[in-house]
Design a protein around this motif. Structure first.
Motif, PDB file in Angstrom:
ATOM      1  N   ALA A   1      62.870   9.612  -4.422  1.00 47.63           N
ATOM      2  CA  ALA A   1      64.117   9.344  -5.150  1.00 47.63           C
ATOM      3  C   ALA A   1      63.824   8.839  -6.567  1.00 47.63           C
ATOM      4  O   ALA A   1      64.506   9.218  -7.521  1.00 47.63           O
ATOM      5  N   ASP A   2      62.784   8.006  -6.707  1.00 50.06           N
ATOM      6  CA  ASP A   2      62.402   7.508  -8.031  1.00 50.06           C
ATOM      7  C   ASP A   2      61.966   8.658  -8.934  1.00 50.06           C
ATOM      8  O   ASP A   2      62.315   8.708 -10.112  1.00 50.06           O
ATOM      9  N   ALA A   3      61.210   9.592  -8.368  1.00 46.80           N
ATOM     10  CA  ALA A   3      60.760  10.754  -9.140  1.00 46.80           C
ATOM     11  C   ALA A   3      61.950  11.608  -9.568  1.00 46.80           C
ATOM     12  O   ALA A   3      61.978  12.126 -10.687  1.00 46.80           O
TER      13      ALA A   3
ATOM     14  N   VAL B   1      54.301   1.668  -7.560  1.00 44.41           N
ATOM     15  CA  VAL B   1      54.187   3.115  -7.781  1.00 44.41           C
ATOM     16  C   VAL B   1      52.717   3.494  -7.919  1.00 44.41           C
ATOM     17  O   VAL B   1      52.243   4.462  -7.308  1.00 44.41           O
ATOM     18  N   ILE B   2      51.982   2.726  -8.705  1.00 39.43           N
ATOM     19  CA  ILE B   2      50.562   3.007  -8.898  1.00 39.43           C
ATOM     20  C   ILE B   2      49.819   2.902  -7.568  1.00 39.43           C
ATOM     21  O   ILE B   2      48.989   3.758  -7.243  1.00 39.43           O
ATOM     22  N   ASP B   3      50.094   1.858  -6.773  1.00 44.35           N
ATOM     23  CA  ASP B   3      49.448   1.698  -5.477  1.00 44.35           C
ATOM     24  C   ASP B   3      49.731   2.871  -4.551  1.00 44.35           C
ATOM     25  O   ASP B   3      48.844   3.352  -3.845  1.00 44.35           O
ATOM     26  N   GLN B   4      50.962   3.356  -4.543  1.00 48.02           N
ATOM     27  CA  GLN B   4      51.306   4.490  -3.685  1.00 48.02           C
ATOM     28  C   GLN B   4      50.590   5.762  -4.128  1.00 48.02           C
ATOM     29  O   GLN B   4      50.099   6.524  -3.302  1.00 48.02           O
ATOM     30  N   LEU B   5      50.521   5.987  -5.426  1.00 49.48           N
ATOM     31  CA  LEU B   5      49.820   7.168  -5.932  1.00 49.48           C
ATOM     32  C   LEU B   5      48.335   7.119  -5.571  1.00 49.48           C
ATOM     33  O   LEU B   5      47.756   8.107  -5.121  1.00 49.48           O
TER      34      LEU B   5
ATOM     35  N   GLY C   1      43.621   8.630  -1.616  1.00 52.96           N
ATOM     36  CA  GLY C   1      42.551   8.034  -0.827  1.00 52.96           C
ATOM     37  C   GLY C   1      41.896   6.800  -1.393  1.00 52.96           C
ATOM     38  O   GLY C   1      40.889   6.331  -0.873  1.00 52.96           O
ATOM     39  N   VAL C   2      42.439   6.242  -2.459  1.00 56.46           N
ATOM     40  CA  VAL C   2      41.888   5.017  -3.036  1.00 56.46           C
ATOM     41  C   VAL C   2      42.585   3.831  -2.384  1.00 56.46           C
ATOM     42  O   VAL C   2      43.807   3.766  -2.357  1.00 56.46           O
ATOM     43  N   THR C   3      41.806   2.887  -1.838  1.00 54.71           N
ATOM     44  CA  THR C   3      42.399   1.736  -1.154  1.00 54.71           C
ATOM     45  C   THR C   3      42.128   0.443  -1.916  1.00 54.71           C
ATOM     46  O   THR C   3      41.330   0.418  -2.847  1.00 54.71           O
ATOM     47  N   ASN C   4      42.756  -0.626  -1.461  1.00 51.72           N
ATOM     48  CA  ASN C   4      42.555  -1.958  -2.050  1.00 51.72           C
ATOM     49  C   ASN C   4      41.413  -2.718  -1.407  1.00 51.72           C
ATOM     50  O   ASN C   4      41.165  -3.853  -1.741  1.00 51.72           O
TER      51      ASN C   4
END
Length: 50
Positions: free
Chosen positions: A3-5, A32-36, A41-44
């Protein structure tokens, strides 16, 4: 996130329709950055140094 997109897409189409010239839309939302990053495949997770 979809929806944001869509909201951004409508905004871009509107700005193009009124022909304001070049413009840039900046997104500064950590969620948004975390979701992208998560999608590619990049995690925290922090791995201990070896």
């Amino acid at each position: 996130m979809l929806a944001d997109a869509e909201v951004l897409a409508v905004g871009v189409e509107s700005l193009r329709a009124i022909d304001i010239g070049d413009f840039r839309i900046r997104i500064n939302d950590r969620r948004v950055i975390d979701q992208l990053l998560s999608k590619i495949g990049v995690t925290n997770e922090v791995k201990p140094a070896s």
